[in-house]
Scaffold this motif. Sequence first.
Motif, PDB file in Angstrom:
ATOM      1  N   GLY A 127      -6.500 -19.026 -10.893  1.00 54.39           N
ATOM      2  CA  GLY A 127      -5.274 -18.307 -10.594  1.00 54.39           C
ATOM      3  C   GLY A 127      -5.417 -17.288  -9.490  1.00 54.39           C
ATOM      4  O   GLY A 127      -6.446 -17.209  -8.822  1.00 54.39           O
ATOM      5  N   ALA A 128      -4.341 -16.509  -9.318  1.00 54.68           N
ATOM      6  CA  ALA A 128      -4.307 -15.524  -8.238  1.00 54.68           C
ATOM      7  C   ALA A 128      -3.326 -14.417  -8.590  1.00 54.68           C
ATOM      8  O   ALA A 128      -2.421 -14.606  -9.405  1.00 54.68           O
ATOM      9  N   VAL A 129      -3.527 -13.262  -7.953  1.00 53.98           N
ATOM     10  CA  VAL A 129      -2.596 -12.138  -8.064  1.00 53.98           C
ATOM     11  C   VAL A 129      -2.332 -11.645  -6.650  1.00 53.98           C
ATOM     12  O   VAL A 129      -3.261 -11.384  -5.893  1.00 53.98           O
ATOM     13  N   LYS A 130      -1.040 -11.512  -6.311  1.00 55.74           N
ATOM     14  CA  LYS A 130      -0.659 -11.034  -4.983  1.00 55.74           C
ATOM     15  C   LYS A 130       0.412  -9.962  -5.125  1.00 55.74           C
ATOM     16  O   LYS A 130       1.373 -10.130  -5.843  1.00 55.74           O
ATOM     17  N   ARG A 131       0.187  -8.848  -4.421  1.00 57.19           N
ATOM     18  CA  ARG A 131       1.203  -7.788  -4.359  1.00 57.19           C
ATOM     19  C   ARG A 131       2.296  -8.265  -3.401  1.00 57.19           C
ATOM     20  O   ARG A 131       2.016  -8.749  -2.306  1.00 57.19           O
ATOM     21  N   VAL A 132       3.539  -8.106  -3.826  1.00 56.33           N
ATOM     22  CA  VAL A 132       4.684  -8.500  -3.014  1.00 56.33           C
ATOM     23  C   VAL A 132       5.161  -7.277  -2.239  1.00 56.33           C
ATOM     24  O   VAL A 132       5.250  -6.180  -2.797  1.00 56.33           O
ATOM     25  N   VAL A 133       5.446  -7.466  -0.976  1.00 57.99           N
ATOM     26  CA  VAL A 133       5.919  -6.373  -0.141  1.00 57.99           C
ATOM     27  C   VAL A 133       7.448  -6.346  -0.194  1.00 57.99           C
ATOM     28  O   VAL A 133       8.110  -7.181   0.418  1.00 57.99           O
ATOM     29  N   CYS A 134       7.985  -5.412  -0.950  1.00 54.15           N
ATOM     30  CA  CYS A 134       9.438  -5.254  -1.052  1.00 54.15           C
ATOM     31  C   CYS A 134       9.881  -4.195  -0.050  1.00 54.15           C
ATOM     32  O   CYS A 134       9.341  -3.086  -0.032  1.00 54.15           O
ATOM     33  N   ARG A 135      10.862  -4.530   0.755  1.00 57.39           N
ATOM     34  CA  ARG A 135      11.325  -3.599   1.793  1.00 57.39           C
ATOM     35  C   ARG A 135      12.037  -2.379   1.220  1.00 57.39           C
ATOM     36  O   ARG A 135      11.913  -1.288   1.742  1.00 57.39           O
ATOM     37  N   HIS A 136      12.800  -2.572   0.164  1.00 58.17           N
ATOM     38  CA  HIS A 136      13.584  -1.466  -0.390  1.00 58.17           C
ATOM     39  C   HIS A 136      13.436  -1.395  -1.907  1.00 58.17           C
ATOM     40  O   HIS A 136      14.400  -1.586  -2.637  1.00 58.17           O
ATOM     41  N   PRO A 137      12.232  -1.085  -2.384  1.00 57.90           N
ATOM     42  CA  PRO A 137      12.099  -0.965  -3.839  1.00 57.90           C
ATOM     43  C   PRO A 137      12.912   0.234  -4.335  1.00 57.90           C
ATOM     44  O   PRO A 137      13.065   1.225  -3.615  1.00 57.90           O
ATOM     45  N   ARG A 138      13.450   0.137  -5.531  1.00 59.39           N
ATOM     46  CA  ARG A 138      14.280   1.221  -6.068  1.00 59.39           C
ATOM     47  C   ARG A 138      13.464   2.442  -6.447  1.00 59.39           C
ATOM     48  O   ARG A 138      13.953   3.551  -6.438  1.00 59.39           O
ATOM     49  N   GLN A 139      12.191   2.223  -6.822  1.00 60.22           N
ATOM     50  CA  GLN A 139      11.334   3.351  -7.194  1.00 60.22           C
ATOM     51  C   GLN A 139      10.058   3.272  -6.372  1.00 60.22           C
ATOM     52  O   GLN A 139       9.425   2.231  -6.282  1.00 60.22           O
ATOM     53  N   GLU A 140       9.676   4.389  -5.802  1.00 57.36           N
ATOM     54  CA  GLU A 140       8.545   4.437  -4.882  1.00 57.36           C
ATOM     55  C   GLU A 140       7.197   4.075  -5.499  1.00 57.36           C
ATOM     56  O   GLU A 140       6.372   3.457  -4.867  1.00 57.36           O
ATOM     57  N   ASP A 141       6.927   4.461  -6.713  1.00 50.62           N
ATOM     58  CA  ASP A 141       5.611   4.282  -7.321  1.00 50.62           C
ATOM     59  C   ASP A 141       5.416   2.897  -7.967  1.00 50.62           C
ATOM     60  O   ASP A 141       4.396   2.634  -8.562  1.00 50.62           O
ATOM     61  N   TRP A 142       6.397   2.047  -7.855  1.00 49.50           N
ATOM     62  CA  TRP A 142       6.335   0.735  -8.495  1.00 49.50           C
ATOM     63  C   TRP A 142       5.999  -0.342  -7.475  1.00 49.50           C
ATOM     64  O   TRP A 142       6.441  -0.292  -6.339  1.00 49.50           O
ATOM     65  N   SER A 143       5.210  -1.331  -7.914  1.00 46.14           N
ATOM     66  CA  SER A 143       4.871  -2.487  -7.070  1.00 46.14           C
ATOM     67  C   SER A 143       5.171  -3.765  -7.833  1.00 46.14           C
ATOM     68  O   SER A 143       4.993  -3.835  -9.050  1.00 46.14           O
ATOM     69  N   LEU A 144       5.601  -4.767  -7.100  1.00 48.32           N
ATOM     70  CA  LEU A 144       5.889  -6.074  -7.676  1.00 48.32           C
ATOM     71  C   LEU A 144       4.707  -6.994  -7.381  1.00 48.32           C
ATOM     72  O   LEU A 144       4.198  -7.027  -6.254  1.00 48.32           O
ATOM     73  N   PHE A 145       4.258  -7.711  -8.402  1.00 42.58           N
ATOM     74  CA  PHE A 145       3.124  -8.625  -8.270  1.00 42.58           C
ATOM     75  C   PHE A 145       3.542 -10.032  -8.679  1.00 42.58           C
ATOM     76  O   PHE A 145       4.329 -10.201  -9.612  1.00 42.58           O
ATOM     77  N   VAL A 146       2.974 -11.023  -8.004  1.00 36.28           N
ATOM     78  CA  VAL A 146       3.103 -12.423  -8.414  1.00 36.28           C
ATOM     79  C   VAL A 146       1.752 -12.826  -8.982  1.00 36.28           C
ATOM     80  O   VAL A 146       0.707 -12.596  -8.356  1.00 36.28           O
ATOM     81  N   ILE A 147       1.779 -13.407 -10.174  1.00 35.43           N
ATOM     82  CA  ILE A 147       0.552 -13.841 -10.844  1.00 35.43           C
ATOM     83  C   ILE A 147       0.652 -15.332 -11.135  1.00 35.43           C
ATOM     84  O   ILE A 147       1.568 -15.767 -11.829  1.00 35.43           O
ATOM     85  N   THR A 148      -0.268 -16.098 -10.581  1.00 33.37           N
ATOM     86  CA  THR A 148      -0.333 -17.540 -10.838  1.00 33.37           C
ATOM     87  C   THR A 148      -1.506 -17.782 -11.773  1.00 33.37           C
ATOM     88  O   THR A 148      -2.609 -17.295 -11.519  1.00 33.37           O
ATOM     89  N   GLN A 149      -1.261 -18.544 -12.859  1.00 28.47           N
ATOM     90  CA  GLN A 149      -2.336 -18.892 -13.785  1.00 28.47           C
ATOM     91  C   GLN A 149      -2.291 -20.389 -14.074  1.00 28.47           C
ATOM     92  O   GLN A 149      -1.290 -20.895 -14.560  1.00 28.47           O
TER      93      GLN A 149
END
Length: 180
Positions: A127-149
């Motif tokens: 599998g893999a984990v990748k951080r997604v680059v969101c241009r306008h996240p609603r909250q600054e301290d949050w990150s979106l990740f995609v996880i493939t298993q």
Amino acid sequence: MTNRRIDRFRRATLAASSLSLLACGAFACSSPQREYTVPRSLCDITVPPRLTEKLLVAGKELHVRLEDKTLNKSFQHCWVSVDGEEVLSVSREWHSGRDIPQVVALQSELDVGSLRGEDDFQYGERGAVKRVVCRHPRQEDWSLFVITQVRGSQEPTVSEIKRFTATYAKAVEKSKQCDR
């Protein structure tokens, strides 16, 4: 005398070939086939079927199921099963203040020690984990990740897992989930 040996050899070879064909017919020696159509999207995220099929097993029926335990799209899990066996999951998860190793540690199928890559994208044999680059996240301290298993008996290459995950993450960047 030499011709007789050649004739016997030919007959023996023909007999052995016939027996192996009969045995394969009786015991299904051919490799399993993929009888389902590989979808163009997984849980509302478009990804080329040629990338997805590398992570799937042969079988008759494919089923894709979206699960959102939080009901606010913070943890969306896309489960892919073939003939009733879960073979692949792709998750989209928002995390506050976590980096890739911390997100990897939360995943049951991934081994932190076997992953390689850079800070925002790590990948391995299952599998893999990748951080997604969101241009306008609603909250600054949050990150979106995609996880493939990869959960089934299939054995895709690391580069196939990496390519699929990078493409899926790129599509998530353009989705509504990235604007949370």
